[in-house]
Design a protein around this motif. Structure first.
Motif, mmCIF file in Angstrom:
data_model
loop_
_atom_site.group_PDB
_atom_site.id
_atom_site.type_symbol
_atom_site.label_atom_id
_atom_site.label_comp_id
_atom_site.label_asym_id
_atom_site.label_seq_id
_atom_site.Cartn_x
_atom_site.Cartn_y
_atom_site.Cartn_z
ATOM 1 N N ARG A 103 0.960 -1.184 0.047
ATOM 2 C CA ARG A 103 0.037 -0.022 0.156
ATOM 3 C C ARG A 103 0.954 1.143 -0.028
ATOM 4 O O ARG A 103 0.493 2.308 0.033
ATOM 5 C CB ARG A 103 -0.745 -0.198 1.128
ATOM 6 N N ALA A 104 2.256 1.204 -0.109
ATOM 7 C CA ALA A 104 3.079 2.280 -0.132
ATOM 8 C C ALA A 104 3.306 2.597 -1.572
ATOM 9 O O ALA A 104 3.491 1.780 -2.611
ATOM 10 C CB ALA A 104 4.498 2.179 0.730
ATOM 11 N N HIS A 105 3.657 4.160 -1.738
ATOM 12 C CA HIS A 105 3.885 4.621 -3.010
ATOM 13 C C HIS A 105 4.554 5.563 -2.981
ATOM 14 O O HIS A 105 4.813 6.177 -2.004
ATOM 15 C CB HIS A 105 2.492 5.191 -3.850
ATOM 16 N N HIS A 106 5.673 6.001 -4.170
ATOM 17 C CA HIS A 106 6.512 6.827 -4.019
ATOM 18 C C HIS A 106 5.905 8.276 -4.496
ATOM 19 O O HIS A 106 5.366 8.388 -5.607
ATOM 20 C CB HIS A 106 7.648 6.567 -4.932
ATOM 21 N N CYS A 107 5.973 9.214 -3.811
ATOM 22 C CA CYS A 107 5.136 10.613 -3.889
ATOM 23 C C CYS A 107 6.020 11.512 -4.691
ATOM 24 O O CYS A 107 7.148 11.528 -4.220
ATOM 25 C CB CYS A 107 4.551 11.313 -2.686
ATOM 26 N N ARG A 108 5.672 11.775 -5.955
ATOM 27 C CA ARG A 108 6.824 12.682 -6.567
ATOM 28 C C ARG A 108 6.981 14.249 -6.102
ATOM 29 O O ARG A 108 8.050 14.923 -6.249
ATOM 30 C CB ARG A 108 6.343 12.791 -8.076
ATOM 31 N N THR A 109 6.175 14.751 -5.041
ATOM 32 C CA THR A 109 6.223 15.786 -4.424
ATOM 33 C C THR A 109 6.987 15.692 -3.137
ATOM 34 O O THR A 109 7.822 16.524 -3.004
ATOM 35 C CB THR A 109 4.793 16.702 -4.133
ATOM 36 N N CYS A 110 6.563 14.751 -2.341
ATOM 37 C CA CYS A 110 7.427 14.639 -1.127
ATOM 38 C C CYS A 110 8.782 14.033 -1.040
ATOM 39 O O CYS A 110 9.642 13.884 -0.302
ATOM 40 C CB CYS A 110 6.416 13.671 -0.198
ATOM 41 N N GLN A 111 8.729 13.301 -2.377
ATOM 42 C CA GLN A 111 10.260 12.569 -2.834
ATOM 43 C C GLN A 111 10.656 11.508 -1.898
ATOM 44 O O GLN A 111 11.906 11.312 -1.804
ATOM 45 C CB GLN A 111 11.333 13.654 -2.836
ATOM 46 N N ARG A 112 9.700 10.617 -1.516
ATOM 47 C CA ARG A 112 9.894 9.426 -0.755
ATOM 48 C C ARG A 112 8.695 8.548 -0.842
ATOM 49 O O ARG A 112 7.659 9.055 -1.287
ATOM 50 C CB ARG A 112 10.111 9.831 0.487
ATOM 51 N N CYS A 113 8.900 7.435 -0.476
ATOM 52 C CA CYS A 113 7.607 6.431 -0.256
ATOM 53 C C CYS A 113 6.869 6.956 0.753
ATOM 54 O O CYS A 113 7.368 6.886 2.121
ATOM 55 C CB CYS A 113 8.252 5.101 -0.292
ATOM 56 N N ILE A 114 5.589 6.870 0.622
ATOM 57 C CA ILE A 114 4.632 7.107 1.847
ATOM 58 C C ILE A 114 3.879 5.944 2.216
ATOM 59 O O ILE A 114 3.182 5.280 1.212
ATOM 60 C CB ILE A 114 3.666 8.305 1.356
ATOM 61 N N PRO A 115 3.683 5.477 3.372
ATOM 62 C CA PRO A 115 2.862 4.435 3.872
ATOM 63 C C PRO A 115 1.599 4.746 3.671
ATOM 64 O O PRO A 115 1.090 5.627 4.012
ATOM 65 C CB PRO A 115 3.119 4.410 5.312
ATOM 66 N N LYS A 116 0.909 3.660 2.858
ATOM 67 C CA LYS A 116 -0.613 3.793 2.942
ATOM 68 C C LYS A 116 -1.039 4.939 2.146
ATOM 69 O O LYS A 116 -1.877 6.034 2.845
ATOM 70 C CB LYS A 116 -1.397 3.284 3.968
ATOM 71 N N MET A 117 -0.294 5.481 1.178
ATOM 72 C CA MET A 117 -0.467 6.629 0.574
ATOM 73 C C MET A 117 -1.960 6.574 -0.235
ATOM 74 O O MET A 117 -2.242 5.717 -0.907
ATOM 75 C CB MET A 117 0.526 6.884 -0.627
ATOM 76 N N ASP A 118 -2.809 7.610 0.125
ATOM 77 C CA ASP A 118 -4.054 7.817 -0.620
ATOM 78 C C ASP A 118 -3.923 8.964 -1.747
ATOM 79 O O ASP A 118 -4.266 8.442 -2.735
ATOM 80 C CB ASP A 118 -5.015 8.443 0.433
ATOM 81 N N HIS A 119 -3.291 10.153 -1.350
ATOM 82 C CA HIS A 119 -3.073 10.845 -2.549
ATOM 83 C C HIS A 119 -2.276 12.194 -1.972
ATOM 84 O O HIS A 119 -2.306 12.211 -0.845
ATOM 85 C CB HIS A 119 -4.297 11.374 -3.293
ATOM 86 N N HIS A 120 -1.610 13.048 -2.860
ATOM 87 C CA HIS A 120 -0.962 14.140 -2.339
ATOM 88 C C HIS A 120 -1.914 15.289 -2.708
ATOM 89 O O HIS A 120 -2.389 15.535 -3.712
ATOM 90 C CB HIS A 120 0.152 14.475 -3.052
ATOM 91 N N CYS A 121 -2.507 15.866 -1.633
ATOM 92 C CA CYS A 121 -3.561 16.867 -1.515
ATOM 93 C C CYS A 121 -2.891 18.204 -1.735
ATOM 94 O O CYS A 121 -2.065 18.703 -0.972
ATOM 95 C CB CYS A 121 -4.284 16.876 -0.163
ATOM 96 N N PRO A 122 -3.157 18.699 -2.951
ATOM 97 C CA PRO A 122 -2.800 20.291 -3.098
ATOM 98 C C PRO A 122 -3.094 21.208 -2.049
ATOM 99 O O PRO A 122 -2.567 22.329 -1.969
ATOM 100 C CB PRO A 122 -3.144 20.478 -4.587
ATOM 101 N N TRP A 123 -4.333 21.042 -1.519
ATOM 102 C CA TRP A 123 -5.002 22.048 -0.696
ATOM 103 C C TRP A 123 -4.362 22.230 0.623
ATOM 104 O O TRP A 123 -4.592 22.974 1.545
ATOM 105 C CB TRP A 123 -6.406 22.139 -0.696
ATOM 106 N N THR A 124 -3.621 21.051 1.110
ATOM 107 C CA THR A 124 -2.974 20.882 2.252
ATOM 108 C C THR A 124 -1.453 21.013 2.085
ATOM 109 O O THR A 124 -0.633 20.972 3.012
ATOM 110 C CB THR A 124 -3.459 19.649 2.927
ATOM 111 N N SER A 125 -0.851 21.000 0.898
ATOM 112 C CA SER A 125 0.634 20.787 0.454
ATOM 113 C C SER A 125 1.043 19.502 1.153
ATOM 114 O O SER A 125 2.218 19.831 1.607
ATOM 115 C CB SER A 125 1.235 22.021 0.679
#
Length: 432
Positions: A103-125
């Protein structure tokens, strides 16, 4: 284009803060001087309490660390790891140079793998992940509740203005007050409508224990199953291999109560689900998740995708069983053609990519098929390439913040043993 999107993302949080301030505090100013129906003391307290809850939850949603994968973490089951790799599931992040838990994915904004990543929210950065998802749900809940309460107050004052529309202007509110009331009502109505839809979708995902990314994967899997039925249950994979697809159940749906408890940080205290100051889930969690047992233990999520399954060994001709998928009926001519092409590249001293990017493969297929017998290129685009596929809402994985280069491509194509050796060497360096 990149510069403008970067500037917009930097303005997202100030814009949300300005919206909260406008609705919460200019409405108080309006009610204070609206003589036909001023706020009662209890209503003032409720507006301020709702605003405080929204501020606290939004602050924590923006600032809580979404987590990272400990560098010493590695899968316990090597057989499962081999099966996942054989079926095209990426368990190694070449950018982080570490293993990825389920359930982990590499976030292109946070530049790391995020545990149980749902999405990167632009409204919360910030990433909505295993650790920030409870705060995100609380923020949506309190925002909808607070703005719905404000909506009732604005509607009551609007009814008073409408009822006195035939009276002389000096007996009613001023033009400035009417305009202010109208703007507050429109902005609040639109905002609460959008947030209500988002809250309902988030609560549905919470009850089903699915992330936004996993919903995309489920829809992709169902689409492939529908396509395979037209070809006798098979789809074509790399090298002309015919991949038999089987329906795979989502493994993390463990019942509504357990799903909600797990999604809200593992707490069974219902009051803590709504408490803005509730603690963040324990940092030791988020790497392993309970499964429902509907599938065999050697089958993991996401389901194998025909476009991601690696090419079979050169001496393989018979059917091969893979975890969660079966391959049979090789297209010998296509397989031999690919083998000859690989050999030609080897002789030329060029590196062989395990999988070409979707647009390169598509261009080559279009060039090869430009003949009277060929079908349109648009049909090929819809049938090939997981990275080129969009869900029913037109979204790709990159729209959720996932780094598609890491998710879809493994340019190094390293053997599992080499990956494990690299991981052990990196851990040893850290200790030294």
């Amino acid at each position: 284009m990149l510069c403008s999107s970067f500037n917009i993302s930097r303005l997202a949080i100030p814009m949300v803060c300005a919206l909260i301030s406008f609705l919460a505090y200019t409405s108080l100013y309006f009610f204070k001087y609206f003589e036909p129906a001023r706020l009662r003391e209890g209503e003032v307290w409720r507006i301020n309490i709702f605003a405080l809850c929204i501020w606290v939850c939004y602050y924590r949603t923006c600032t809580v660390n979404p987590g990272h994968i400990p560098r010493q973490w590695r899968p316990l089951d090597n057989k499962q790891l081999e099966a996942d790799r054989a079926s095209g599931r990426q368990r190694w992040c070449r950018r982080c140079e570490a293993f990825k838990p389920p359930r982990a994915h590499h976030c292109r904004t946070c530049q790391r793998c995020i545990p149980k990543m749902d999405h990167h929210c632009p409204w919360t950065s910030n990433c909505v992940s295993h650790f920030t998802f409870p705060h995100f749900v609380r923020f949506l809940f309190w925002a909808v509740v607070g703005m719905s309460y404000l909506e009732t107050l604005l509607f009551e004052r609007g009814s008073i203005v409408w009822a006195s529309r035939n009276l002389p202007s000096y007996l009613g509110p001023s033009v400035v007050q009417i305009v202010h009331l109208f703007v507050l009502f429109v902005v609040n109505s639109l905002t609460v409508f959008v947030l209500l839809i988002l809250l309902v979708r988030t609560l549905y995902s919470l009850g089903a224990n699915t992330t936004t990314i996993e919903s995309w994967e489920i829809e992709r899997h169902e689409t492939l199953l529908r396509r395979s039925r037209h070809y006798g249950g098979y789809l074509e994979g790399p090298g002309g291999v015919q991949i038999r697809l089987k329906k795979q159940e989502f493994p993390y749906d463990i019942g509504i109560w357990s799903n909600i408890r797990e999604g809200m940080g593992g707490s069974a205290n219902v009051l803590s689900w709504f408490w803005p100051f509730a603690r963040t889930p324990d940092r030791s969690t988020g790497l392993e998740f309970e499964v429902n047992g509907f599938e065999d233990s050697n089958v993991s999520w996401p389901p194998p995708d025909p476009d991601r399954i690696p090419l079979p060994p050169k001496d393989l001709r018979d059917s091969v069983a893979l975890a969660g998928a079966e391959t049979s009926g090789f297209d010998i001519q296509a397989f031999n053609h690919r083998k000859a092409e690989d050999l030609r590249r080897q002789r030329a001293g060029l590196a062989i990519e395990r999988r070409k990017r979707f647009h390169k493969r598509l261009e080559e297929e279009i060039e090869e098929d430009e003949s009277p017998q060929s079908e349109g290129a648009n049909e090929k685009e819809s049938d090939h390439g997981e990275e080129g596929w969009r869900n029913s809402e037109g979204e790709r994985l990159r729209d959720f913040g996932v780094d598609e280069d890491i998710e879809f491509y493994d340019e190094e194509d390293l053997p599992l043993g080499v990956l494990i050796q690299r991981r052990a060497q990196a851990a040893l360096k850290e200790l030294v």
